[in-house]
Design an enzyme around this catalytic site. Sequence first.
Site, PDB file in Angstrom:
ATOM      1  N   GLY A 153       0.849  -1.184   0.000  1.00 54.47           N
ATOM      2  CA  GLY A 153       0.000   0.000   0.000  1.00 54.47           C
ATOM      3  C   GLY A 153       0.882   1.231   0.000  1.00 54.47           C
ATOM      4  O   GLY A 153       2.043   1.185  -0.410  1.00 54.47           O
ATOM      5  N   ARG A 154       0.354   2.332   0.502  1.00 55.58           N
ATOM      6  CA  ARG A 154       1.156   3.557   0.564  1.00 55.58           C
ATOM      7  C   ARG A 154       1.927   3.700   1.868  1.00 55.58           C
ATOM      8  O   ARG A 154       2.822   4.529   1.979  1.00 55.58           O
ATOM      9  CB  ARG A 154       0.279   4.781   0.316  1.00 55.58           C
ATOM     10  CG  ARG A 154      -0.107   4.923  -1.152  1.00 55.58           C
ATOM     11  CD  ARG A 154      -0.840   6.210  -1.464  1.00 55.58           C
ATOM     12  NE  ARG A 154      -2.138   6.254  -0.813  1.00 55.58           N
ATOM     13  CZ  ARG A 154      -2.475   7.116   0.151  1.00 55.58           C
ATOM     14  NH1 ARG A 154      -1.628   8.008   0.586  1.00 55.58           N
ATOM     15  NH2 ARG A 154      -3.686   7.084   0.675  1.00 55.58           N
ATOM     16  N   GLU A 166       5.784   4.157   2.055  1.00 51.86           N
ATOM     17  CA  GLU A 166       6.353   5.445   1.654  1.00 51.86           C
ATOM     18  C   GLU A 166       6.751   6.291   2.850  1.00 51.86           C
ATOM     19  O   GLU A 166       7.704   7.061   2.775  1.00 51.86           O
ATOM     20  CB  GLU A 166       5.350   6.241   0.820  1.00 51.86           C
ATOM     21  CG  GLU A 166       5.009   5.634  -0.508  1.00 51.86           C
ATOM     22  CD  GLU A 166       3.880   6.379  -1.207  1.00 51.86           C
ATOM     23  OE1 GLU A 166       3.556   7.523  -0.800  1.00 51.86           O
ATOM     24  OE2 GLU A 166       3.311   5.817  -2.150  1.00 51.86           O
ATOM     25  N   CYS A 222       4.265  -6.281  -2.190  1.00 51.69           N
ATOM     26  CA  CYS A 222       3.821  -5.093  -2.907  1.00 51.69           C
ATOM     27  C   CYS A 222       4.831  -3.948  -2.834  1.00 51.69           C
ATOM     28  O   CYS A 222       5.887  -4.020  -3.413  1.00 51.69           O
ATOM     29  CB  CYS A 222       2.436  -4.691  -2.403  1.00 51.69           C
ATOM     30  SG  CYS A 222       1.553  -3.530  -3.455  1.00 51.69           S
TER      31      CYS A 222
END
Length: 188
Positions: free
Chosen positions: A85-86, A89, A115
């Site tokens: 997912g994000r 980050e 991912c």
Amino acid sequence: MPRVLILTGDAAESLEVMYPFQRLQEEGYDVDIAAPSKKVLRTVVHDFEPGFDTYTEKPGYRIEANIAFKDVHPEDYVAVVIPGGRAPEYIRNDPDFARIVQYFFHTEKPVAQICHAPIALAAAHVMTGRTSAAYPALKADVEAAGATFVDGAAVIDGHMVSARAWPDHPQWMRAFMKMLKENAPVIP
């Protein structure tokens, strides 16, 4: 019971947090979810829809992070899972994330990552010389981190199992559960 740690944060992919969380509990492992702070996290749903060049994003489940990264003692855990997912980050910028991840790599305890997790692992300087799957758009990032990218559903490199994204869950978790049971079985 052996304990497994999930490292994540807001905007993690819902299925990539919930599936391992529930699957590990089903097998008898205690599971803690760690994030930059102890709080209720908001996950997201990434889906693949016709006409889009990449995935779409919608609000996902809420799940509690019951421990903050700064309070994690990695030696208390038999394995770690890093969803995508994000979240990767920004969790990669937390110095305690790197401390925790480096412990699992240096002690060669089982690591499951999926991912977008390799971008966080790259920031922790643990990808050099490894072979890893990732969301295919991250091929250049995996290679820039000094690793070899493999477009596969359950890529095993020593004590690490990686996958591209949530459609790979059956193969990814099957390989991780086998590794985990060999290294840290649940004893009834």
